[in-house]
Every structure is written in structure tokens, then in C-alpha cells.
Design a protein around this motif. Structure first.
Motif, mmCIF file in Angstrom:
data_model
loop_
_atom_site.group_PDB
_atom_site.id
_atom_site.type_symbol
_atom_site.label_atom_id
_atom_site.label_comp_id
_atom_site.label_asym_id
_atom_site.label_seq_id
_atom_site.Cartn_x
_atom_site.Cartn_y
_atom_site.Cartn_z
ATOM 1 N N ASP A 295 4.063 18.809 -3.645
ATOM 2 C CA ASP A 295 4.118 18.130 -2.352
ATOM 3 C C ASP A 295 3.112 16.984 -2.306
ATOM 4 O OD1 ASP A 295 6.097 19.789 -1.373
ATOM 5 O OD2 ASP A 295 4.681 21.166 -0.427
ATOM 6 N N LEU A 296 3.539 15.873 -1.753
ATOM 7 C CA LEU A 296 2.699 14.680 -1.618
ATOM 8 C C LEU A 296 1.375 14.999 -0.934
ATOM 9 C CD1 LEU A 296 2.209 11.584 -1.694
ATOM 10 C CD2 LEU A 296 3.522 11.451 0.430
ATOM 11 N N VAL A 297 1.395 15.901 0.012
ATOM 12 C CA VAL A 297 0.173 16.210 0.757
ATOM 13 C C VAL A 297 -0.950 16.693 -0.172
ATOM 14 C CG1 VAL A 297 0.771 18.600 1.371
ATOM 15 C CG2 VAL A 297 -0.679 17.245 2.896
ATOM 16 N N TYR A 298 -0.611 17.343 -1.275
ATOM 17 C CA TYR A 298 -1.646 17.796 -2.210
ATOM 18 C C TYR A 298 -2.309 16.619 -2.929
ATOM 19 C CZ TYR A 298 0.016 22.428 -1.152
ATOM 20 O OH TYR A 298 0.373 23.578 -0.486
ATOM 21 N N ALA B 69 0.831 -1.206 0.000
ATOM 22 C CA ALA B 69 0.000 0.000 0.000
ATOM 23 C C ALA B 69 0.868 1.260 0.000
ATOM 24 C CB ALA B 69 -0.946 -0.005 1.198
ATOM 25 N N HIS B 70 1.939 1.234 0.775
ATOM 26 C CA HIS B 70 2.843 2.385 0.835
ATOM 27 C C HIS B 70 3.465 2.660 -0.533
ATOM 28 C CE1 HIS B 70 5.886 5.160 2.253
ATOM 29 N NE2 HIS B 70 6.820 4.376 1.751
ATOM 30 N N PHE B 71 3.981 1.620 -1.176
ATOM 31 C CA PHE B 71 4.637 1.826 -2.463
ATOM 32 C C PHE B 71 3.644 2.108 -3.584
ATOM 33 C CE2 PHE B 71 8.178 -0.104 -0.147
ATOM 34 C CZ PHE B 71 9.113 0.893 -0.367
ATOM 35 N N LEU B 72 2.430 1.597 -3.480
ATOM 36 C CA LEU B 72 1.399 1.980 -4.453
ATOM 37 C C LEU B 72 1.079 3.462 -4.313
ATOM 38 C CD1 LEU B 72 -0.947 -1.128 -4.424
ATOM 39 C CD2 LEU B 72 0.393 -0.265 -6.371
ATOM 40 N N GLN B 73 1.058 3.952 -3.083
ATOM 41 C CA GLN B 73 0.831 5.380 -2.867
ATOM 42 C C GLN B 73 1.976 6.204 -3.474
ATOM 43 O OE1 GLN B 73 1.024 7.135 1.215
ATOM 44 N NE2 GLN B 73 -1.154 7.500 0.772
ATOM 45 N N LEU B 74 3.209 5.761 -3.277
ATOM 46 C CA LEU B 74 4.338 6.473 -3.873
ATOM 47 C C LEU B 74 4.284 6.405 -5.399
ATOM 48 C CD1 LEU B 74 7.295 5.534 -1.501
ATOM 49 C CD2 LEU B 74 6.003 7.684 -1.602
ATOM 50 N N ALA B 75 3.858 5.289 -5.946
ATOM 51 C CA ALA B 75 3.734 5.166 -7.399
ATOM 52 C C ALA B 75 2.630 6.093 -7.924
ATOM 53 C CB ALA B 75 3.458 3.720 -7.793
ATOM 54 N N ARG B 76 1.511 6.194 -7.206
ATOM 55 C CA ARG B 76 0.447 7.133 -7.606
ATOM 56 C C ARG B 76 0.970 8.563 -7.552
ATOM 57 N NH1 ARG B 76 -2.466 4.105 -4.067
ATOM 58 N NH2 ARG B 76 -2.752 5.845 -2.632
ATOM 59 N N TYR B 77 1.723 8.869 -6.497
ATOM 60 C CA TYR B 77 2.321 10.198 -6.380
ATOM 61 C C TYR B 77 3.252 10.465 -7.560
ATOM 62 C CZ TYR B 77 5.462 13.905 -5.069
ATOM 63 O OH TYR B 77 6.214 15.046 -5.101
ATOM 64 N N ASN B 78 4.050 9.472 -7.931
ATOM 65 C CA ASN B 78 4.983 9.626 -9.042
ATOM 66 C C ASN B 78 4.235 9.955 -10.339
ATOM 67 O OD1 ASN B 78 7.605 9.505 -10.212
ATOM 68 N ND2 ASN B 78 7.218 7.415 -10.877
ATOM 69 N N LEU C 10 -2.576 13.666 -1.528
ATOM 70 C CA LEU C 10 -3.376 13.058 -0.468
ATOM 71 C C LEU C 10 -4.698 13.796 -0.281
ATOM 72 C CD1 LEU C 10 -0.580 12.334 2.164
ATOM 73 C CD2 LEU C 10 -1.538 10.774 0.449
ATOM 74 N N GLN C 11 -4.635 15.122 -0.359
ATOM 75 C CA GLN C 11 -5.878 15.912 -0.238
ATOM 76 C C GLN C 11 -6.809 15.648 -1.406
ATOM 77 O OE1 GLN C 11 -4.357 19.894 0.151
ATOM 78 N NE2 GLN C 11 -3.680 19.559 2.265
ATOM 79 N N GLU C 12 -6.254 15.553 -2.617
ATOM 80 C CA GLU C 12 -7.069 15.234 -3.789
ATOM 81 C C GLU C 12 -7.734 13.871 -3.646
ATOM 82 O OE1 GLU C 12 -5.394 15.431 -7.727
ATOM 83 O OE2 GLU C 12 -4.556 17.428 -7.348
ATOM 84 N N GLU C 13 -6.957 12.881 -3.224
ATOM 85 C CA GLU C 13 -7.505 11.538 -3.068
ATOM 86 C C GLU C 13 -8.558 11.493 -1.971
ATOM 87 O OE1 GLU C 13 -3.848 8.753 -4.694
ATOM 88 O OE2 GLU C 13 -4.046 9.007 -2.532
ATOM 89 N N ALA C 14 -8.369 12.247 -0.904
ATOM 90 C CA ALA C 14 -9.331 12.253 0.198
ATOM 91 C C ALA C 14 -10.649 12.922 -0.194
ATOM 92 C CB ALA C 14 -8.738 12.951 1.424
ATOM 93 N N SER C 15 -10.588 13.852 -1.150
ATOM 94 C CA SER C 15 -11.802 14.567 -1.534
ATOM 95 C C SER C 15 -12.640 13.814 -2.559
ATOM 96 C CB SER C 15 -11.422 15.947 -2.101
ATOM 97 O OG SER C 15 -10.783 15.822 -3.351
ATOM 98 N N LYS C 16 -12.132 12.681 -3.055
ATOM 99 C CA LYS C 16 -12.869 11.910 -4.072
ATOM 100 C C LYS C 16 -13.849 10.960 -3.416
ATOM 101 C CE LYS C 16 -9.358 12.222 -7.572
ATOM 102 N NZ LYS C 16 -8.414 11.559 -8.414
#
Length: 169
Positions: free
Chosen positions: A158-161, A5-14, A163-169
Motif C-alpha cells: 500500500d502506498l501509505v507505507y 510532484a504527484h507523478f514523482l511520488q507515484l514513480a517513487r512508489y513504483n 508515505l510513512q517511510e518517507e515521513a520518518s526520514k
């Protein structure tokens, strides 16, 4: 969070950060895009080529197929900026299904490969994968600094942006 899950998140960020950066770079003149602005790989173009080489031509094959191609880190493998952008976007997207397909125990193992000097290497798998994504973040940061220095708008990466986008979906 488990490793996959952690690396999938980093891959999505990439994927997200690569797209945002390339959108910003699209507005840069050809002269500014190729200008030596003092980056390690000189220009925005040189640094984007390095990202293609490092992330997609070296590390991806090492993780996906256990092979270590021979290519120079400063090689201009794609001179056309549009094709380079497409290759970077496609390459970033390739990491998602690769990571998804690995069993959980893979992240605790080793990555074995031969480096560019012909030396056999064995590194811890998860930290080496983290290096791939950290490397991309480092060079995207250099490019955003170059954009700012050249008077162009620089995207928020920044990764946090994300994360905010994903949280708002």
C-alpha cells in the motif's frame, strides 16, 4: 500538489513497490514462480514479463521518445528471473529523471503515439501517465494474491507505507 510532484511520488512508489515485490518473489521456488496460477498472464513469471513489456518497453518509450515499439503484451522478453528482476528495477528507476525533466505544462498536454494496431492515438498526458502506474499496481496486486494462494508471504504494498517511510526520514 502540482502534477510533477504527484507523478514523482507515484514513480517513487513504483520503485519501492517493485523492489518489495521482487524481494518476496525471490523466496519462491522455480516451480511456483512459473506455475500457471490463473493470472491473466498465467504465472508470476508471465505477469512480471508483462510488466516489463507494458511499463518499460511500450509506455516508457512512448513518453520518453514519442515512439511506440512493436512487442506483444504476453511476450516473454526475459526468460531469466534474475535478469527480469533487474530489468524491472532499472526500468522503474528510469521514470524518476524522465518525469523530473518535464516542464509543468507538459502534464496538461497530450501524448501522441501509434498503438500496437497501427492506429494513431492522442490521449491526455497526465491521465495516461497515471494509467502506467495504476497498471503496475494492478499486476503487482495479482502477483501478491498468487503468492498468498501458493502459501508464500506477501509484502505490504500500500502506498501509505511508503508515505510513512518517507515521513520518518
Amino acid at each position: 500538489m502540482d502534477a510533477r510532484a504527484h507523478f514523482l511520488q507515484l514513480a517513487r512508489y513504483n520503485v519501492w513497490a517493485t523492489r518489495r515485490l521482487l524481494d518476496a518473489v525471490a523466496n519462491v521456488s522455480e516451480a511456483d514462480y512459473r506455475k500457471d496460477v490463473g493470472l491473466f498472464f498465467k504465472s508470476i513469471h508471465g505477469t512480471l514479463n508483462h510488466l516489463l513489456v507494458g511499463e518499460h518497453m511500450l509506455w516508457y518509450p512512448r513518453f520518453a521518445r514519442g515512439v511506440s515499439p512493436k512487442v506483444e503484451l504476453n511476450a516473454e522478453v526475459e526468460p531469466d528471473r534474475d535478469r527480469l528482476g533487474q530489468a524491472l528495477k532499472g526500468g522503474a528507476a528510469n521514470w524518476l529523471p524522465l518525469i523530473e525533466g518535464w516542464p509543468a505544462e507538459r502534464f496538461d498536454g497530450a501524448l501522441n503515439y501509434t498503438n500496437m494496431r497501427g492506429q494513431v492515438m492522442s490521449l491526455p498526458f497526465a491521465p495516461t501517465l497515471a494509467h502506467v502506474f495504476n497498471h503496475g499496481t494492478h499486476h503487482r496486486g495479482q502477483i501478491t494474491a498468487a503468492l498468498t494462494a501458493l502459501g508464500h508471504a506477501s509484502p505490504e504494498l500500500d502506498l501509505v507505507y511508503l508515505l510513512q517511510e518517507e515521513a520518518s526520514k
